[in-house]
Design an enzyme around this catalytic site. Structure first.
Site, mmCIF file in Angstrom:
data_model
loop_
_atom_site.group_PDB
_atom_site.id
_atom_site.type_symbol
_atom_site.label_atom_id
_atom_site.label_comp_id
_atom_site.label_asym_id
_atom_site.label_seq_id
_atom_site.Cartn_x
_atom_site.Cartn_y
_atom_site.Cartn_z
ATOM 1 N N TYR A 154 26.603 36.777 36.428
ATOM 2 C CA TYR A 154 27.464 36.544 37.600
ATOM 3 C C TYR A 154 26.761 35.599 38.594
ATOM 4 C CZ TYR A 154 31.420 37.703 40.628
ATOM 5 O OH TYR A 154 32.560 37.645 41.396
ATOM 6 N N LYS A 161 29.909 36.042 46.734
ATOM 7 C CA LYS A 161 30.716 37.223 47.115
ATOM 8 C C LYS A 161 30.024 38.019 48.228
ATOM 9 C CE LYS A 161 34.272 36.767 44.350
ATOM 10 N NZ LYS A 161 35.490 36.178 44.916
ATOM 11 N N THR A 192 41.052 37.211 33.593
ATOM 12 C CA THR A 192 41.872 36.150 34.189
ATOM 13 C C THR A 192 41.276 34.797 33.812
ATOM 14 O OG1 THR A 192 40.502 36.115 36.158
ATOM 15 C CG2 THR A 192 42.372 37.616 36.206
HETATM 16 P P1 NAD Z 1 42.362 33.074 38.813
HETATM 17 O O1 NAD Z 1 41.820 31.996 37.980
HETATM 18 O O2 NAD Z 1 43.722 33.585 38.524
HETATM 19 O O3 NAD Z 1 42.291 32.694 40.362
HETATM 20 C C1 NAD Z 1 41.339 31.832 40.918
HETATM 21 C C2 NAD Z 1 42.103 30.851 41.766
HETATM 22 O O4 NAD Z 1 41.197 30.031 42.519
HETATM 23 C C3 NAD Z 1 42.965 29.886 40.919
HETATM 24 O O5 NAD Z 1 44.299 29.915 41.360
HETATM 25 C C4 NAD Z 1 42.353 28.518 41.215
HETATM 26 O O6 NAD Z 1 43.289 27.468 41.194
HETATM 27 C C5 NAD Z 1 41.812 28.768 42.619
HETATM 28 N N1 NAD Z 1 40.855 27.735 43.030
HETATM 29 C C6 NAD Z 1 39.689 27.374 42.450
HETATM 30 N N2 NAD Z 1 39.131 26.350 43.127
HETATM 31 C C7 NAD Z 1 39.970 26.061 44.168
HETATM 32 C C8 NAD Z 1 39.972 25.104 45.220
HETATM 33 N N3 NAD Z 1 38.977 24.221 45.376
HETATM 34 N N4 NAD Z 1 41.012 25.104 46.090
HETATM 35 C C9 NAD Z 1 42.011 26.000 45.979
HETATM 36 N N5 NAD Z 1 42.079 26.923 45.006
HETATM 37 C C10 NAD Z 1 41.063 26.950 44.117
HETATM 38 O O7 NAD Z 1 41.304 34.272 38.678
HETATM 39 P P2 NAD Z 1 41.202 35.682 39.380
HETATM 40 O O8 NAD Z 1 40.177 36.410 38.590
HETATM 41 O O9 NAD Z 1 42.538 36.284 39.585
HETATM 42 O O10 NAD Z 1 40.533 35.346 40.785
HETATM 43 C C11 NAD Z 1 41.114 35.635 42.040
HETATM 44 C C12 NAD Z 1 40.063 36.218 42.966
HETATM 45 O O11 NAD Z 1 39.709 37.527 42.519
HETATM 46 C C13 NAD Z 1 38.759 35.429 43.025
HETATM 47 O O12 NAD Z 1 38.252 35.468 44.335
HETATM 48 C C14 NAD Z 1 37.870 36.220 42.087
HETATM 49 O O13 NAD Z 1 36.494 36.011 42.312
HETATM 50 C C15 NAD Z 1 38.304 37.626 42.454
HETATM 51 N N6 NAD Z 1 37.941 38.681 41.519
HETATM 52 C C16 NAD Z 1 38.201 38.565 40.190
HETATM 53 C C17 NAD Z 1 37.835 39.593 39.321
HETATM 54 C C18 NAD Z 1 38.089 39.481 37.841
HETATM 55 O O14 NAD Z 1 37.479 40.241 37.080
HETATM 56 N N7 NAD Z 1 38.966 38.604 37.390
HETATM 57 C C19 NAD Z 1 37.247 40.768 39.821
HETATM 58 C C20 NAD Z 1 37.018 40.864 41.194
HETATM 59 C C21 NAD Z 1 37.363 39.825 42.039
#
Ligand code: NAD
Length: 267
Positions: A154, A161, A192
Site C-alpha cells: 500500500y 491516507k 475496484t
Molecule cells: P475507483 O477507481 O472506482 O475510484 C477512484 C476514482 O478516482 C476514479 O473515479 C478516478 O477517475 C478518480 N481519480 C483519479 N485521479 C483523479 C484526478 N486527478 N482527478 C479526479 N479524479 C481522479 O476506486 P475506488 O476503490 O472506489 O476508490 C474510491 C475511494 O475509495 C478512493 O479514495 C480509495 O482510496 C478509497 N478506498 C478504496 C478501497 C478499496 O479497497 N477499493 C478501500 C478503502 C478506501
C-alpha cells in the site's frame, strides 16, 4: 426519505463497481440530488450513463490536481443548485510502481502525485465548496486501514491516507464553527478499478475476509449506506471521525484463523 431536499456533489464515480457509485446510489435512493464529476475524457463516457441514471443536472470534468477545474466545478454547481448539503471525496491515485516493492524506493514525483490527488485535493475541494455549504452540511472522504497500520504494497497510499485523515480533523475544526462536519469513512477492501493497481490485491481481500469477525469482505451497499448515515441528519453530532466500515476487521490483532494455524506449529 432521509435526504429529501438535500443536494450535493460527488467526486470519483468511475463505474458500477466503484465505491463512489455505491455511495451515490444509497444517497439517491433516499432522495438526494447529486452533481457528478469525472476526471478526464476517458472517464466521461463511463460516468455519463451513471449520472443520467440518477437524474444529475450537472456532470462536469474535474481533474482534482487542477485548482482551476475545482473552481470551475463549484462555479457551475452554484449556477444550478445554489447551495450544498454534502460533498463526497472518493478520489485517489498513485503510480503503479509506487504500489509494490520497497516503500523507500518511492520517488519524490510519485510521492507528490499521490499526495496531491489523494489528500491535498480534499483541502482544495473544501476551500471552494465552503461558501456554498449549508448549516449541517457533511463532507466525507474515503480512507483505508493502510493509513493506520502497515499493509503490504500500500506504501505511498498509506501515507496519503494518513494525511487525508489528518486533514479531515483540521477541516472538521475549521468548518465546525458553522456546524458543518467533515468525516473519513475507512472502508474495507473492495475490488475496484483503483484497487487493481495495488500489487497482490486479491491476497489482501482474502486476508481481510479471514481476519474479519464476519468472515467476509464488506459489501459496497454497506459502504454506501454508511455514507448515507454520515450525510443524513442522523449524524449531526459526528465530526472529525474516521469511521471504519470493514465488518470489524480493524479491531482484530490476531484472528481466530491465525491462532488455529499457529497452534498447529510445534515450537
Ligand atoms: P475507483 O477507481 O472506482 O475510484 C477512484 C476514482 O478516482 C476514479 O473515479 C478516478 O477517475 C478518480 N481519480 C483519479 N485521479 C483523479 C484526478 N486527478 N482527478 C479526479 N479524479 C481522479 O476506486 P475506488 O476503490 O472506489 O476508490 C474510491 C475511494 O475509495 C478512493 O479514495 C480509495 O482510496 C478509497 N478506498 C478504496 C478501497 C478499496 O479497497 N477499493 C478501500 C478503502 C478506501
Amino acid at each position: 426519505m432521509l435526504l429529501k431536499n438535500k443536494k450535493g456533489i460527488i467526486f470519483g464515480v468511475s463505474n458500477k463497481f466503484g465505491i463512489a457509485y455505491a455511495i451515490a446510489k444509497s444517497l439517491h435512493e433516499q432522495g438526494a440530488e447529486i452533481a457528478f464529476t469525472y476526471a478526464n475524457d476517458v472517464m466521461k463516457p463511463r460516468v455519463e450513463p451513471l449520472a443520467k441514471e440518477m437524474n444529475a443536472k450537472l456532470l462536469i470534468e474535474c481533474d482534482v490536481t487542477k485548482e482551476k477545474d475545482i473552481e470551475n466545478t463549484f462555479k457551475e454547481y452554484k449556477k444550478i443548485y445554489n447551495d450544498c448539503d454534502f460533498v463526497i471525496h472518493s478520489v485517489a491515485f498513485a503510480n503503479k510502481e509506487d504500489l509494490s516493492g520497497n516503500f523507500s524506493d518511492t520517488s519524490h514525483e510519485g510521492w507528490n502525485l499521490a499526495m496531491s490527488v489523494s489528500a491535498y485535493s480534499l483541502v482544495a475541494i473544501t476551500r471552494h465548496a465552503k461558501p456554498l455549504l449549508n448549516k449541517h452540511a457533511s463532507i466525507i472522504a474515503l480512507s483505508y486501514i493502510g493509513s493506520e497500520k502497515y499493509v503490504p504494497h500500500y506504501n505511498i497510499m498509506g501515507v496519503a491516507k494518513a494525511a487525508l485523515e489528518a486533514s479531515v480533523r483540521y477541516l472538521a475544526n475549521e468548518l465546525g464553527q458553522n456546524e458543518i462536519r467533515v468525516n473519513a469513512l475507512s472502508a474495507g477492501p473492495v475490488k475496484t478499478l483503483a484497487a487493481k493497481g495495488i500489487a497482490g490485491f486479491n491476497i489482501l481481500l482474502n486476508i481481510d475476509k479471514y481476519r474479519s469477525p464476519y468472515q467476509r469482505n464488506v459489501k459496497l451497499k454497506e459502504i454506501g449506506d454508511t455514507a448515507l448515515y454520515l450525510v443524513s441528519d442522523l449524524s449531526t453530532g459526528v465530526n472529525g471521525e474516521t469511521l471504519h466500515v470493514d465488518c470489524g476487521q480493524h479491531c482484530v490483532a490476531i484472528s481466530k484463523e491465525e491462532a488455529t494455524l499457529i497452534s498447529k506449529i510445534k515450537d
